[in-house]
Design an enzyme around this catalytic site. Structure first.
Site, PDB file in Angstrom:
ATOM      1  N   SER A 155       0.833  -1.206   0.000  1.00 29.29           N
ATOM      2  CA  SER A 155       0.000   0.000   0.000  1.00 29.29           C
ATOM      3  C   SER A 155       0.865   1.252   0.000  1.00 29.29           C
ATOM      4  CB  SER A 155      -0.961  -0.042   1.189  1.00 29.29           C
ATOM      5  OG  SER A 155      -1.897   1.000   1.128  1.00 29.29           O
ATOM      6  N   ASP A 312      -2.229   6.040  -4.095  1.00 24.17           N
ATOM      7  CA  ASP A 312      -1.074   5.357  -3.511  1.00 24.17           C
ATOM      8  C   ASP A 312      -0.563   4.280  -4.464  1.00 24.17           C
ATOM      9  OD1 ASP A 312      -3.121   3.553  -3.209  1.00 24.17           O
ATOM     10  OD2 ASP A 312      -2.636   2.999  -1.149  1.00 24.17           O
ATOM     11  N   ASP A 314      -0.658   1.091  -4.895  1.00 21.02           N
ATOM     12  CA  ASP A 314      -1.535   0.064  -5.457  1.00 21.02           C
ATOM     13  C   ASP A 314      -2.893   0.632  -5.855  1.00 21.02           C
ATOM     14  OD1 ASP A 314      -2.139   0.370  -2.696  1.00 21.02           O
ATOM     15  OD2 ASP A 314      -3.121  -1.594  -2.656  1.00 21.02           O
ATOM     16  N   ASP A 316      -5.480   1.975  -4.444  1.00 19.35           N
ATOM     17  CA  ASP A 316      -6.761   1.760  -3.775  1.00 19.35           C
ATOM     18  C   ASP A 316      -7.159   2.969  -2.913  1.00 19.35           C
ATOM     19  OD1 ASP A 316      -4.881   1.340  -1.768  1.00 19.35           O
ATOM     20  OD2 ASP A 316      -5.799  -0.512  -1.024  1.00 19.35           O
TER      21      ASP A 316
END
Length: 581
Positions: A155, A312, A314, A316
């Site tokens: 993340s 961010d 990834d 999400d």
């Protein structure tokens, strides 16, 4: 011999010796272990206890050791997932697992190692041929109809971290019961003796396939449905937006998302467009933090952008900075973004006569009550769940199964938002698209996103929140956190900063305790969370992080003005800091 149990039951020095004997002499991990031995504290930390599965899987610093992210701990975790799938029978094995990964160091390697473990157990493995966002992984699980999914990501953590998330067949992160099975099975496996197929065997196996364009196309088609009012976008398609993926997975698809929606005024941050596991231009690739927007602000100032959007690594989580009248940019909180998106969405649906009578919004228990006020003003019911988007996904599944509510929006204060449930995790691509539409809608009225926020405060009072993270480093820190939370459960606070506590939601013990002593059962699953409801309408919550050695303190206040709300926040923060010190 179970080498993970070795790390627990015998002194960590013996565990180091086991790793030294097992690691190939010419491997990078072997060289890293030599360097790690120069710092006994770090060495002990890496070998004293195994990496744990929290609310979002496992996450940790990369390197040798049972408490680190490496090929062996990834294989071990995947062996645990394989046990879960094999136990469900041949049909589950044939449905298989889809795997994606982000831009971090070793992410592709960890993804392929996971596939090698699965194929060795006769389980199909679908792997994205290049990095893709977490929400697309969630979508792919549902689209391909696999039994599970794996996302290799840490993340928004700093560059030395990586992580491993597991997803169920519904596209949501594994619920606690399934995660416990994976954890228990993994702990029984010798991490140096997990069966894997060779690279050549994997490439030739009928159980292995690379995927990309076909899933991208289906996902992008679904993203087109997120736009609520195409006329708004058409009228102000040239609104100036700056977008940055912070060196992560978002750029490739976000360009297509904005183009498909018709936005023509999007500017991209050249210094952060390309994937970079070192996240060279930021200290931490976290869109919650103002420093992550420095590069975007440079571009925004140059082109006079209305809004800055960052996702961010990834993709999400989404962060937003809005332009103030003086030309400077102000970072919004996750709670503010959530309230702005929700208000626009519900108003637009109401105006289009598309607001269902059984509409539902879902948020975490530590998110702002401003969203509750917004939802209720439109006759929409608010549901509170535990922290972790898996619980929002579970609620969506419940709505679909029982046909009692229609999901409209879900969010967490930690910058996670979901508009359409074709994904069952937070989706920064959906959120970025809707945020751009809200900004265009405000511009159509000669207003800004700052005006949208002020309008909410005028209608519902100024709601401000703050999250404070208290770090408890090392394995001894985890013990201290547990002891501290146990003391609060045993003797809950009766006042905070001189304000009386009206009731306490003790979610660990599934009970709400009023100041009179009366108790009421809570329906939430058990979790180590305490939420204090104060006599003046403010609230405070405490919970240990599921993925980091931190205690999270959440404060929520309401006042007539921003000045009064800020004063209250500061007073509570000072009082709680003194308490913890």
């Amino acid at each position: 011999m179970n080498h993970e149990k070795v790390g627990i039951e015998m002194v960590w020095q013996e565990s180091v010796k086991v790793w030294e004997s097992k690691l190939p002499a010419d491997s990078d991990l072997s060289a890293e272990l030599v360097t790690l031995k120069e710092n006994e504290k770090n060495l002990a930390e890496a070998f004293s206890s195994p990496l744990s599965f929290g609310t979002a899987g496992m996450r940790g610093v990369m390197g040798p050791g049972i408490n680190r992210m490496n090929v062996y701990t990834v294989r071990q975790a995947t062996a645990g997932l394989a046990t879960l799938i094999v136990g469900r029978g041949e049909a589950a094995k044939q449905r298989g697992v889809v795997i994606s990964y982000d831009s971090r160091h070793h992410s592709r390697e960890f993804a392929l190692e996971s596939a090698k473990v699965l194929v060795a157990q006769g389980i199909k493995a679908y792997v994205f041929s290049s990095l893709r966002p977490t929400p697309e992984l969630s979508f792919a699980v549902r689209e391909i109809k696999t039994e599970a999914g794996i996302m290799i990501t840490a993340s928004h953590n700093p560059p030395m971290y990586n992580g491993y998330k597991c997803y169920g067949a519904d596209g949501g992160q594994l619920p606690p019961e399934a995660a416990d099975i994976v954890t228990e099975a993994a702990r029984k496996v010798d991490l140096f003796d997990v069966p894997v197929v060779e690279d050549a065997t994997l490439a030739e196996s009928s159980l292995f396939r690379f995927i990309d364009d076909e899933i991208d196309s289906a996902y992008l088609d679904k993203l087109k449905t997120v736009t609520v009012n195409k006329d708004v976008v058409k009228e102000h398609h040239d609104i100036k937006i700056v977008y940055t993926p912070l060196h992560g997975t978002g750029q490739y698809l976000m360009e297509k998302v904005f183009a498909n929606a018709g936005f023509t005024g999007v500017h991209y941050v050249a210094s952060q467009k390309d994937p970079d596991g070192d996240f060279t231009t930021v200290k931490s690739p976290n869109p919650e933090d103002a420093p992550a927007f420095v590069e975007a602000e440079k571009v925004g100032t140059e082109v006079n952008a209305d809004v800055l959007i960052a996702t961010d690594p990834d993709a999400d989580r989404m962060g937003v900075a809005i332009r103030k009248p003086d030309g400077a940019y102000q970072l919004l909180t996750g709670n503010q973004i959530g309230a702005i998106l929700l208000d626009y969405l519900l108003r637009a649906k109401k105006e289009q006569h598309d607001l269902p009578a059984n509409g539902a919004v879902v948020k975490s228990v530590v998110s702002s009550e401003l969203a509750t006020a917004v939802a209720e003003s439109y006759g929409v019911e608010m549901f509170n769940v535990l922290t972790g988007f898996k619980f929002i996904a579970e609620k969506i599944h419940q709505f679909e199964t029982e046909h009692d509510h229609e999901f409209l929006f879900g969010y967490e204060e930690s910058y996670g938002f979901l508009i359409k449930p074709f994904v069952r995790d937070k989706d920064a691509l959906q959120a970025s698209l809707l945020l751009a539409e809200v900004a265009a809608g405000q511009k159509a009225k000669g207003k800004t996103l700052a005006d949208a926020l002020d309008n909410l405060y005028d209608r519902f009072g100024v709601h401000l929140e703050k999250t404070i993270a208290k770090t408890f480093p090392g394995s001894e820190g985890l013990v201290k956190m547990k002891e501290l939370m146990a003391s609060f459960h045993e003797a809950p606070l009766t006042e905070i900063n001189g304000v009386e506590v009206e009731s306490v939601s003790d979610i660990l013990h599934s009970v709400s305790i009023e100041k009179s002593g009366k108790t009421t059962p809570l329906s939430l699953p058990k979790s180590d969370v305490l939420k204090y409801h104060l006599a003046n309408g403010d609230w405070v919550a405490l919970r240990p992080s599921g993925t980091e050695p931190k205690m999270k303190l959440y404060i929520g206040v309401t006042a007539d003005t921003k000045e009064k709300a800020t004063e209250k926040l500061q007073a509570y923060e000072a009082s709680l800091s003194e308490l913890f010190n």
